[in-house]
Design an enzyme around this catalytic site. Sequence first.
Site, PDB file in Angstrom:
ATOM      1  N   ARG A  32       1.329  -9.878  -1.212  1.00 41.40           N
ATOM      2  CA  ARG A  32       1.515  -8.581  -2.223  1.00 41.40           C
ATOM      3  C   ARG A  32       2.688  -7.660  -1.849  1.00 41.40           C
ATOM      4  O   ARG A  32       3.122  -6.865  -2.601  1.00 41.40           O
ATOM      5  CB  ARG A  32       0.246  -8.113  -2.622  1.00 41.40           C
ATOM      6  CG  ARG A  32      -0.215  -7.344  -1.023  1.00 41.40           C
ATOM      7  CD  ARG A  32      -1.591  -6.654  -1.381  1.00 41.40           C
ATOM      8  NE  ARG A  32      -1.593  -5.496  -1.729  1.00 41.40           N
ATOM      9  CZ  ARG A  32      -2.608  -4.703  -2.017  1.00 41.40           C
ATOM     10  NH1 ARG A  32      -3.906  -5.341  -1.746  1.00 41.40           N
ATOM     11  NH2 ARG A  32      -2.859  -3.299  -2.477  1.00 41.40           N
ATOM     12  N   CYS A  70     -10.023  -2.269 -10.736  1.00 43.53           N
ATOM     13  CA  CYS A  70      -9.283  -1.226  -9.937  1.00 43.53           C
ATOM     14  C   CYS A  70      -8.106  -1.482  -9.622  1.00 43.53           C
ATOM     15  O   CYS A  70      -7.441  -0.728  -8.621  1.00 43.53           O
ATOM     16  CB  CYS A  70     -10.082  -0.697  -9.187  1.00 43.53           C
ATOM     17  SG  CYS A  70     -10.643  -1.690  -7.830  1.00 43.53           S
ATOM     18  N   ARG A  81     -10.295   5.336  -2.003  1.00 48.29           N
ATOM     19  CA  ARG A  81      -9.732   4.522  -0.938  1.00 48.29           C
ATOM     20  C   ARG A  81      -9.935   5.278   0.421  1.00 48.29           C
ATOM     21  O   ARG A  81      -9.147   5.951   1.174  1.00 48.29           O
ATOM     22  CB  ARG A  81      -8.172   4.176  -1.117  1.00 48.29           C
ATOM     23  CG  ARG A  81      -8.028   3.268  -1.871  1.00 48.29           C
ATOM     24  CD  ARG A  81      -6.495   2.851  -2.108  1.00 48.29           C
ATOM     25  NE  ARG A  81      -6.084   1.645  -2.585  1.00 48.29           N
ATOM     26  CZ  ARG A  81      -5.775   1.598  -3.823  1.00 48.29           C
ATOM     27  NH1 ARG A  81      -5.560   2.792  -4.555  1.00 48.29           N
ATOM     28  NH2 ARG A  81      -5.606   0.481  -4.578  1.00 48.29           N
ATOM     29  N   HIS A  86       0.896  -1.211   0.000  1.00 46.74           N
ATOM     30  CA  HIS A  86       0.155  -0.149   0.135  1.00 46.74           C
ATOM     31  C   HIS A  86       0.848   1.272   0.106  1.00 46.74           C
ATOM     32  O   HIS A  86       0.352   2.424  -0.652  1.00 46.74           O
ATOM     33  CB  HIS A  86      -1.096  -0.086   1.089  1.00 46.74           C
ATOM     34  CG  HIS A  86      -2.067  -1.079   0.866  1.00 46.74           C
ATOM     35  ND1 HIS A  86      -2.221  -2.308   1.298  1.00 46.74           N
ATOM     36  CD2 HIS A  86      -3.160  -0.809   0.087  1.00 46.74           C
ATOM     37  CE1 HIS A  86      -3.277  -2.604   0.744  1.00 46.74           C
ATOM     38  NE2 HIS A  86      -4.026  -1.912   0.092  1.00 46.74           N
ATOM     39  N   ASN A 128      -5.057  -6.506  -6.937  1.00 46.54           N
ATOM     40  CA  ASN A 128      -3.784  -6.610  -6.075  1.00 46.54           C
ATOM     41  C   ASN A 128      -3.967  -7.561  -5.172  1.00 46.54           C
ATOM     42  O   ASN A 128      -3.271  -8.229  -5.022  1.00 46.54           O
ATOM     43  CB  ASN A 128      -3.817  -5.169  -5.605  1.00 46.54           C
ATOM     44  CG  ASN A 128      -3.731  -4.107  -6.323  1.00 46.54           C
ATOM     45  OD1 ASN A 128      -3.067  -3.976  -7.322  1.00 46.54           O
ATOM     46  ND2 ASN A 128      -3.830  -2.856  -5.928  1.00 46.54           N
ATOM     47  N   ARG A 170     -15.368   3.545  -1.790  1.00 45.83           N
ATOM     48  CA  ARG A 170     -14.953   1.950  -0.813  1.00 45.83           C
ATOM     49  C   ARG A 170     -15.113   2.191   0.467  1.00 45.83           C
ATOM     50  O   ARG A 170     -14.346   3.031   0.734  1.00 45.83           O
ATOM     51  CB  ARG A 170     -13.781   1.376  -1.516  1.00 45.83           C
ATOM     52  CG  ARG A 170     -13.462  -0.056  -0.826  1.00 45.83           C
ATOM     53  CD  ARG A 170     -12.318  -0.721  -1.295  1.00 45.83           C
ATOM     54  NE  ARG A 170     -11.182   0.071  -0.892  1.00 45.83           N
ATOM     55  CZ  ARG A 170      -9.707  -0.373  -1.239  1.00 45.83           C
ATOM     56  NH1 ARG A 170      -9.701  -1.207  -1.984  1.00 45.83           N
ATOM     57  NH2 ARG A 170      -8.900   0.082  -0.699  1.00 45.83           N
TER      58      ARG A 170
HETATM   59  C1  PEP Z   1      -6.937  -4.246  -5.087  1.00 42.53           C
HETATM   60  O1  PEP Z   1      -6.664  -5.308  -4.008  1.00 42.53           O
HETATM   61  O2  PEP Z   1      -6.862  -4.521  -6.107  1.00 42.53           O
HETATM   62  C2  PEP Z   1      -7.497  -3.148  -4.612  1.00 42.53           C
HETATM   63  C3  PEP Z   1      -7.719  -2.294  -5.357  1.00 42.53           C
HETATM   64  O3  PEP Z   1      -7.602  -2.702  -3.147  1.00 42.53           O
HETATM   65  P1  PEP Z   1      -6.389  -2.382  -2.481  1.00 42.53           P
HETATM   66  O4  PEP Z   1      -5.124  -2.360  -3.325  1.00 42.53           O
HETATM   67  O5  PEP Z   1      -6.372  -0.978  -1.820  1.00 42.53           O
HETATM   68  O6  PEP Z   1      -6.138  -3.539  -1.502  1.00 42.53           O
HETATM   69 MG    MG Z   2      -7.722  -5.054  -2.115  1.00 43.57          MG
END
Ligand code: PEP
Ligand code: MG
Length: 611
Positions: free
Chosen positions: A487, A524, A315, A209, A476, A355
């Site tokens: 990730r 997204c 977000r 993040h 993601n 979200r």
């Molecule tokens: C994702 O998981 O692809 C997403 C857009 O949410 P975040 O990256 O904020 O977990």
């Molecule tokens: Mg996510």
Amino acid sequence: MSESANTDVPPGRAASATVSVSGLATSRGFAAGPVFLYSKNSALTVPEYVLPESDVESEVGRFRSALAETRRQIEELSAKFKSDADGITADVLANHLLLLDDPMVVSAVERRIRDEHMNAEAAIRRTTDDFRAMFAKMKDSYLRERQRDVDDIESRMLRVLLDCGESAFDHITSPVVVVADDLTPSETVTFPRELILGFATNRGSTTSHAALLARALGIPAVVGLGDITSRVQAGDYVQLDGSTGIVTVNPDEQSRATFDRHAKSEQELLARIEKGDVSAKDAASPSVRLCANVQPGVSFADLSSYGAQGIGLYRSEYLWLGGDADPNEEEQTAAYSEAAKAAAKLGAGARVVFRVLDLGGDKLQRGQRIHELNPFLGNRSIRYLLSHREVFHVQLRAILRASACGPSAVMYPMIATLEELREANAELSSAMESLRADGIPFDEKIPRGMMVEVPSAALNADAFAKESDFFSIGTNDLVQYTMAADRANERVSYLYQPANPAVVKLVDMTVRAARAAGIPVAVCGESASDPVLGVLWMGLGVAELSMSASYIPPIKKVLQAVSADDARALAERVLGYGPFQSAAEIYMECRKFVLSKIPEFEEMQSFFTAG
Ligand code: PEP
Ligand code: MG
């Protein structure tokens, strides 16, 4: 002693050797400047000196006052967190208080001041070093983790004694490149944006993040560099290229000149793209909507100049990450209303997709430590909200109130079961009910959608589609959970494969189920800002790609050159291979396809960092 000293090469030490290190290209752009070495507590420069006998008792007094002030700060934080239903944060802070009151700690520091005539800061550092060494030897992982509590307490006490504010970044006074072991999102949000040229970290991955935040803020970044903190020292000069992932320490003249030339030609190419001056086969609008991912705190003014057709992902958790306490309903309503008004200005069909709070994993509130062995598999996101109903209720009321100011939608993250979706929708209905009772206006028809980012949601998409107005695929997390590869962990980044046939299959299943139910699908996750993957998602039938706004102009340029029919044919070919192609082969095939449509893609590559 000030931490701005962190950008000066210490006297008597030579600058580090010239070296180029390669890491994960994370947020595009070129940054060059002096290093600000950020390493949590050790970012504090701890003075060490011998006290004259006459000053010893007053130094003990100074230490005790710092102890009292530290205790006061922690108690104040505890009071804020005492409503935390998990009691997790409160537990951590209670541990900190216990440590502070531990007679072993207090007497060890006082003994050093009295017997060794050590100043309080040095006595604290030596004592906490001893404790850290002791905890490090423990077999029990919980006890080993206590080192972090020691770090926190030490940092708080030293900051009080050195009178240097709450954050190390407060002391940056001129432009720097931050070099750190790792950065959390809550550290990244405290950056003085105008002074941070870029950042380079040992750990992290392109979809951690902190990395996403760097992209959203337009900060060039390279992560997963392994040991960059040991290759530089404060004050070294570094060059960082966010699209190749190369970081060069103390470059020679020639390397500096090449770097400057690349930076300049990127600027020129970007200007040409923004002016519409890079040829594409036809100039029609791409057949997917291109929307922006944003978070509170960013300026919405640029969205229309980037050509965003809406806000595909807001977000909201960044309202929580910036501070110590939950934002109240009024603060949230004000922030969301600003976004709803901005969306209203983005043209026909534009809206903002709010979200709901996606806390957990690597997104923790400042001072919050959740003791979960696997936080990405833990009580994060919708799970957190369903176990903190009051927080959820207040947020839904605020989103609904904002929906009266501009076109809005609400979206639930991390949905894994139908029950969760139903519970979330029931909470939304109850928030609507409470607003009706209060006579407060909102959009009665606000669309409610969910993220598809857990494989169970993709596999059962047909059931979810019946109870959702739209899907947004969070690649993601979907990649992380499908490949069982964290990730945020650079050591398994080779497994982090958005083009893996298993991921492609899940995206396809999601789109097919949505099509059957007549609802639209967006992507997204960061893969939306890689045009090579973007054409594949488009070909599979995704109607919207949402990404950091600055990526929209170059992506648009590429996608304009691709017809919907051609993209569909590509997707069918890829689906036809089934599981028999590797992620690398699929990616190469899509890349070749893009190159065949827009030969300038090679030249434009520096605009994109693989998602
Ligand atoms: C994702 O998981 O692809 C997403 C857009 O949410 P975040 O990256 O904020 O977990
Ligand atoms: Mg996510």
